[in-house]
Design an enzyme around this catalytic site. Structure first.
Site, PDB file in Angstrom:
ATOM      1  CG  ASP A  92      -1.870   1.211   1.204  1.00 57.80           C
ATOM      2  OD1 ASP A  92      -2.625   1.347   0.211  1.00 57.80           O
ATOM      3  OD2 ASP A  92      -1.871   2.010   2.158  1.00 57.80           O
ATOM      4  CD  GLU A  95      -1.983   5.699   2.894  1.00 54.55           C
ATOM      5  OE1 GLU A  95      -2.712   6.498   2.255  1.00 54.55           O
ATOM      6  OE2 GLU A  95      -2.393   4.602   3.323  1.00 54.55           O
ATOM      7  CG  HIS A 153      -2.549  10.203   4.032  1.00 53.30           C
ATOM      8  ND1 HIS A 153      -3.202   9.045   3.688  1.00 53.30           N
ATOM      9  CD2 HIS A 153      -2.464  10.936   2.894  1.00 53.30           C
ATOM     10  CE1 HIS A 153      -3.497   9.072   2.401  1.00 53.30           C
ATOM     11  NE2 HIS A 153      -3.066  10.212   1.894  1.00 53.30           N
ATOM     12  CG  ASP A 158      -4.588   1.119   5.086  1.00 48.12           C
ATOM     13  OD1 ASP A 158      -5.093   0.973   6.217  1.00 48.12           O
ATOM     14  OD2 ASP A 158      -4.831   2.096   4.358  1.00 48.12           O
ATOM     15  CG  HIS A 208      -6.541   6.071   4.560  1.00 44.54           C
ATOM     16  ND1 HIS A 208      -6.958   5.012   3.794  1.00 44.54           N
ATOM     17  CD2 HIS A 208      -7.641   6.823   4.786  1.00 44.54           C
ATOM     18  CE1 HIS A 208      -8.255   5.122   3.545  1.00 44.54           C
ATOM     19  NE2 HIS A 208      -8.690   6.221   4.140  1.00 44.54           N
ATOM     20  CD  GLU A 224      -6.768  18.781  -0.356  1.00 44.73           C
ATOM     21  OE1 GLU A 224      -6.502  18.950  -1.564  1.00 44.73           O
ATOM     22  OE2 GLU A 224      -6.797  19.705   0.483  1.00 44.73           O
TER      23      GLU A 224
END
Length: 228
Positions: free
Chosen positions: A7, A9, A57, A155, A150, A52
């Protein structure tokens, strides 16, 4: 068989518009079983973190400022994944970003066919149903209560559990490939199935359990369900 559950970010949605990777998390599987070996790296995106993205995160400019740039960790990341299949939820997004970052520093890009997209698997298995990571955790009874923000490694760990359920559990071939072949007449036993670490939740409703109990009661004391 080696697989890497992966994963990333990012600061946004499009690397061609200046968005960058800020975190990579990966979990190694061997034969569909987690080995305990992981890869985790925060990355300085060399740009400000949009508000945002910070809300999603929890990674801000101050935290990321002293982290290595992708150019400093790109080769180590490639060394970790090797040629293993990459298990990713919505693989097109992560591969797009990874290949953009790799291309900017002249490192080999990841072939698209190296990725296994769990989002695609989920949509084929459960057409018309929600297929987000959170939705699949609810479907399979996987605890994701720690997923308030996140995070790439968390994740990846959760996705590893989801992936194993999507392909039929920890032993998608029912463990038959791991049973040693025996010669005729050999009655020795040297293999036993491993129990599931976390039992799956029961899918029997209270009404169904009550109806079954009523049915068994009508069969008398010799009912097989009463003999344990």
């Amino acid at each position: 068989m080696r697989e890497i559950v992966l994963d990333t970010e990012t600061t946004g949605f499009d690397p061609e518009s200046g968005d960058r990777i800020v975190e990579i998390g990966a979990v190694e599987l061997m034969g569909h079983v987690a080995t305990g070996r992981t890869y985790h790296q925060y990355i300085n995106p060399e740009r400000s973190m949009p508000e945002e993205a910070f809300q999603v995160h929890g990674l801000g400019d101050d935290f990321l400022r002293d982290k290595p740039k992708f150019a400093e960790v790109g080769q180590a990341f490639l060394d970790f994944i090797g040629d293993a299949k990459l298990v990713i939820h919505n693989a097109a997004f992560d591969i797009k970003f990874l290949n953009a970052e790799l291309g900017w520093i002249n490192l080999p890009k990841i072939p698209w066919e190296q990725a296994i997209d769990t989002l695609d698997i989920a949509r084929k298995r459960f057409p018309g149903s929600p297929a987000s990571l959170d939705a699949l955790c609810r479907r399979f009874g996987i605890d994701n209560t720690s997923r308030t923000l996140h995070g790439a490694l968390l994740d990846s760990e959760i996705l590893a559990e989801v992936y194993l359920e999507l392909i039929g559990g920890r032993q998608p071939d029912f463990g038959l490939s791991n049973i040693p072949q025996k010669s005729a007449g050999d009655t020795s036993v040297d293999w036993t199935p491993r129990p599931r670490p976390t039992p799956l939740p029961s899918r029997i409703t209270e009404e169904e359990a009550a109806a079954h109990a009523d049915f068994v009661a009508k069969l008398g004391d010799d009912a097989v369900w009463l003999k344990t």
